[in-house]
Design a protein around this motif. Structure first.
Motif: not given
Length: 202
Positions: A24, A27, A82, A85, A89, A150, A154, A158-160, A163-164
């Motif tokens: 984070v 990012h 999740p 993230f 944004q 990540c 990245c 909808q890359w997150w 991670i979720a």
């Protein structure tokens, strides 16, 4: 079985820590172009909160069921990370700081009871040799894979979501570890201690 329970218990707590203080931070400054000072400030505030929450969580697990306290912290972590993230944004410094601080507090609630949770899964004479791989190896899986995933995802749309999914799988594995692990009480601890003492004298 008990070694597996100890290892699974360690899995989820390593994920938010590495994400919040590692990925984070990168990012926020490189992709969201937030001020460089925002993340360290949020991490410092969160760390200050952890200093208070970790021993408090450990104390609560001594008074109440250890698995219950850890489980209560694991479930909101699976939800919050999740969501974090999505919230950041908007590139809002205040939202980023709030997200990191809340995530670190939830991590502290899981991490505070962790040492005792892992150790008490194993008989006294195997406690040290069993706790070390359960903690270290699972920590690598939980702590190292999350930032790597990540970074790889990245650039994707909808890359997150990846991670979720990873965070929730880790949380589910930790909850399973709590369910299959032993729930020790004073009488059982005394019996295990006496058994270990007898074995050491042989």
């Amino acid at each position: 079985m008990l070694l597996a329970a100890a290892a699974l218990t360690r899995l989820c707590p390593g994920v938010p820590d590495s994400l919040l203080t590692g990925f984070v931070a990168s990012h926020a400054t490189t992709t969201l172009h937030l001020p460089t000072s925002t993340v360290p400030t949020a991490v410092m505030i969160g760390s200050g909160g952890q200093v208070v929450v970790m021993p408090l969580a450990g104390t609560l697990t001594e008074k109440f069921d250890r698995r219950l306290v850890s489980g209560i912290a694991t479930v909101p972590t699976a939800i919050w990370v999740p969501v974090l993230f999505v919230l950041i944004q908007d590139a809002s410094p205040s939202m980023l700081a709030t997200s990191i601080v809340v995530g670190m507090i939830l991590h502290a609630l899981m991490y505070g009871p962790q040492a005792a949770s892992i150790a008490e899964q194993l008989p006294a004479r195997l406690r040290y040799v069993g706790s070390s791989p359960a903690s270290t190896l699972t920590g690598v899986v939980g702590g190292a894979v999350a930032p790597l995933l990540c970074t790889l995802r990245c650039a994707k749309t909808q890359w997150w979501i990846s991670i979720a999914a990873y965070v929730r799988v880790a949380a589910a594995a930790t909850l399973i570890g709590m369910l299959i692990g032993r729930d020790p009480h004073d009488k059982e601890n005394l019996e295990l201690f006496e058994a270990g003492t007898r074995a050491a004298q042989v």
